[in-house]
Motif scaffolding. Structure first.
Motif, PDB file in Angstrom:
ATOM      1  N   VAL A   1     -32.674  21.237  18.821  1.00  0.00           N
ATOM      2  CA  VAL A   1     -32.203  20.088  19.602  1.00  0.00           C
ATOM      3  C   VAL A   1     -32.164  20.428  21.091  1.00  0.00           C
TER       4      VAL A   1
ATOM      5  N   ASP B   1     -29.692  12.721  29.275  1.00  0.00           N
ATOM      6  CA  ASP B   1     -28.899  13.915  28.948  1.00  0.00           C
ATOM      7  C   ASP B   1     -29.337  15.109  29.793  1.00  0.00           C
TER       8      ASP B   1
ATOM      9  N   THR C   1     -24.476  18.293  19.778  1.00  0.00           N
ATOM     10  CA  THR C   1     -25.209  17.255  19.042  1.00  0.00           C
ATOM     11  C   THR C   1     -25.383  17.635  17.578  1.00  0.00           C
TER      12      THR C   1
ATOM     13  N   THR D   1     -22.830  15.816  13.998  1.00  0.00           N
ATOM     14  CA  THR D   1     -23.206  15.178  12.741  1.00  0.00           C
ATOM     15  C   THR D   1     -22.402  15.747  11.583  1.00  0.00           C
TER      16      THR D   1
ATOM     17  N   LEU E   1     -20.455  12.036  22.303  1.00  0.00           N
ATOM     18  CA  LEU E   1     -20.965  11.392  23.520  1.00  0.00           C
ATOM     19  C   LEU E   1     -19.877  11.335  24.590  1.00  0.00           C
TER      20      LEU E   1
ATOM     21  N   GLN F   1     -19.700  14.741  26.218  1.00  0.00           N
ATOM     22  CA  GLN F   1     -20.776  14.930  27.183  1.00  0.00           C
ATOM     23  C   GLN F   1     -20.503  14.141  28.467  1.00  0.00           C
TER      24      GLN F   1
END
Length: 438
Positions: free
Chosen positions: A126, A343, A369, A373, A387, A390
């Motif tokens: 990622v 990002d 990220t 999950t 999010l 971030q």
């Protein structure tokens, strides 16, 4: 005559024959003082980045607690049984962050060794496009330009690189290399447009790159309706698959998705470091970013450098497109760029626009990220909190005075200002003392 006193100050004989203190500003026999180690650490950008991440995690922790049913329930009778509330708070945070670690670093609860180590490979996978696009942003930032068009440059890189990948028939290895070069060229051309406009007309690169993001998105949508990209008789907005000869080979077999693109990202970081820190053109980039007028006076062709910076930045963003197109996804869709371009700006800001910092920031965002999950699946915590993390990191990075005020840190260079004030004060007192002695 003058002599040194035990405390290091200098004395000189006045006209009356008595010694008087010489202001520190007049001394030349001693090197300027340096701040202590702790002071240097307190003023460093590295500490600022760490504290920004910590501050964002504190805010994220509060949101995690607010989203937890057990915490809200025990808060209803906090004063009756506070132990239940604090136990729920501790359990919620431990479970959430443990799940994030299991999803982004190492899963100690997995049933096999391969599954235990799969999270760290997912983080690297990622992080690959984030590092590459972040490097492109870092180059622009160091040159005093704000490239907001990374998203569009990634899309153009994906279009060109993907087309080469599924439409051309070349030997394995060579096919992959040509597809990578195609992605670089696509991103570079899309970055050249705002660069040339800024250099020749003074048009703001912020406005032009934002507009070009929309143009690139609609261009991708149009391409995915043509038979050239999706094949004859197909209405699904999904391109033909990239040939195996053009795909990045996997670095590890089995269930791991980590591919050669990660090595490409590290090599790109090394190249950007050499470009900015060791090359003549990199010096011109940095000089233009620090002071364009001074650079112009020194003989640097600022318009040419401005265009070249955006070309290099766009090329790196185009290279970032190879991660999904040639590495993991192997086809084009309207969402192939995801939010990588936006990002990447966060990654470059967190990394202080240095290659080393950008790589580390990309790995951090990759871990957030990938781990988000697992956190959502294991604890039910909304992945949107990642999010928020971030976004809060961006907020704190963009507001250094806020972070310094929260943690009571000194401003960079404040020791110099205080030393100058002390020197000026001593210089002002010295004539008065001489007059009194006279």
């Amino acid at each position: 005559m003058s002599e040194a006193t035990p405390n290091g100050t200098a004395q000189a004989e006045s006209r009356t024959g008595r010694p008087s203190v010489v202001p520190p500003a007049q001394r030349t026999d001693k090197q300027p003082e340096r701040p202590g180690l702790l002071r240097q650490i307190a003023e460093s950008n590295i500490l600022m980045g760490v504290l920004a991440v910590i501050s964002a995690m504190i805010v994220g922790s509060l949101l995690i607690l607010l989203a937890d049913d057990n915490v809200r329930t025990t808060a209803g009778y906090l004063f009756a049984r506070p132990s239940d509330f604090f136990g729920a708070v501790g359990s919620c945070l431990v479970d959430a962050y443990a799940a994030m670690l299991r999803g982004g670093i190492f899963d100690w609860q997995a049933s096999s060794v391969a599954r235990m180590w799969r999270p760290i490979t997912e983080t690297l996978t990622v992080a690959t496009p984030l590092i590459l696009a972040g490097l492109g942003m870092a180059v622009a930032f160091r040159a005093g330009l704000f490239n907001v068009g990374g998203q569009g440059q990634i899309i153009l890189g994906a279009i060109v690189g993907g087309y080469v990948g599924f439409a051309w028939n070349l030997p394995s290895g060579l096919h992959m290399l040509v597809a990578v070069l195609g992605a670089i060229v696509g991103g570079a051309l899309w970055g050249a447009i705002p660069g040339v406009l800024r250099a020749t007309t003074g048009a703001s690169e912020v406005i032009t790159t934002i507009m070009l993001n929309s143009v690139a998105s609609y261009l991708m949508a149009h391409m995915l309706t043509t038979a050239t990209f999706i094949g004859a008789g197909n209405a699904n907005p999904k391109s033909l698959p990239v040939a195996a000869s053009a795909q990045y080979p996997k670095l590890i077999g089995g269930p791991f998705r980590l591919h050669l693109g990660f090595i490409v990202a590290l090599l790109a970081a090394l190249f950007v470091w050499w470009l900015l820190e060791r090359s003549e053109i990199g010096f011109q980039f940095r000089a233009t970013g620090l002071n364009p007028q001074a650079a112009l006076t020194a003989g640097i062709n600022v318009p040419r450098i401005t265009a070249l910076v955006m070309i290099v930045s766009g090329a790196l963003c185009g290279l970032a497109a190879t991660a999904p197109v040639l590495g993991t996804q192997h086809y084009l869709t309207g969402s192939v760029a995801g939010s990588i371009g936006f990002d990447a700006m966060t990654v470059a800001l967190l990394g202080r626009s240095t290659p080393q910092g950008t790589v580390l920031a990309g790995l951090l965002f990759g871990a957030l990220t990938a781990g988000g999950t697992t956190m959502q699946a294991a604890t039910g915590t909304p992945i949107d909190i990642v999010l928020v993390l971030q976004s809060m990191i961006v907020l704190f990075i963009a507001a250094p005075p806020l972070v310094r005020a929260i943690y009571h840190l000194p401003a960079p260079g404040s020791w110099r200002r205080r030393r100058r004030e002390a020197i000026d004060a001593a210089a002002a007192v010295a004539p008065a003392a001489e007059k009194k002695e006279a």
